[in-house]
Design a protein around this motif. Structure first.
Motif: not given
Length: 172
Positions: A169, A149, A153
Motif C-alpha cells: 500500500r 489489498i 488502492t
C-alpha cells in the motif's frame, strides 16, 4: 564542368524521388547489409541534399556569374556542405531523436506507483494499472506483505520477480 553539375543535380533529384517512392521497398531489400557504413552524418537524405545542392549551385554560378571554374567549384562544395549540415541538424537529427517507443522494462517498474484494479488476496494474485509514458498497462500483482489489498488502492511496486509485481500500500 557544367556537365558534372547537371549530372549531380539530376542524380540528386532522381535519388530523392526514388527514395520517396521506393524507400520502404529498398530498405527491406538491403535489410542490414549496409550497416557497416553507418556514419551518422552520412544519411541518404544528407548526401542526396549535398549532391543536389552542389549541382544546382554549380549550374547557377556558371550561368549567372563570371567566376572562374576553380572558384565556382570551391563555392559549390562549400554551399553543398552547408546545405548538408543544415539538413542534418534541422531535419535528420531531430527526427531520429523524436522516435518513440511504448516498450518498458519490468525491472524499471520498482518504486513506481500504481492502482489496484483487481483486488489482491493475501495469498494470491490481482492486477495493477500503471502509467507508462503516454499510455497505461495492466500487470499481474501480488501483495509483498501477504495482506489483502482492495481495488482502488494506490500501491507502490517493491519488487519484480517472475513477471509479477510485488506491491505494498502506498501511504503518503
Amino acid at each position: 564542368m557544367l556537365t558534372v553539375f547537371w549530372g549531380c543535380l539530376i542524380f540528386g533529384v532522381l535519388f530523392a524521388f526514388v527514395s520517396v517512392v521506393l524507400g520502404d521497398l529498398l530498405s527491406s531489400a538491403v535489410d542490414g547489409m549496409l550497416d557497416f557504413l553507418s556514419i551518422d552524418i552520412l544519411q541518404p537524405m544528407v548526401v542526396a541534399g549535398a549532391v543536389t545542392a552542389f549541382g544546382g549551385t554549380g549550374i547557377m554560378l556558371t550561368k549567372y556569374t563570371g567566376f572562374g571554374s576553380m572558384l565556382i567549384l570551391t563555392l559549390a562544395v562549400l554551399i553543398a556542405l552547408g546545405i548538408a549540415l543544415i539538413v542534418y541538424f534541422a531535419y535528420v537529427r531531430p527526427m531520429r531523436n523524436a522516435e518513440n517507443s511504448t516498450a518498458f522494462s519490468m525491472r524499471r517498474l520498482t518504486g513506481r506507483i500504481g492502482e489496484v484494479i483487481v483486488p489482491i488476496p493475501a495469498q494470491g494474485y490481482g492486477e495493477v494499472l500503471m502509467s507508462t509514458g503516454a499510455g497505461h498497462t495492466n500487470q499481474i500483482a501480488a501483495s509483498f506483505e501477504k495482506i489483502a489489498i482492495q481495488a482502488g488502492t494506490k500501491v507502490v511496486i517493491v519488487e519484480v520477480k517472475d513477471d509479477t509485481l510485488f506491491v505494498s500500500r502506498f501511504e503518503q
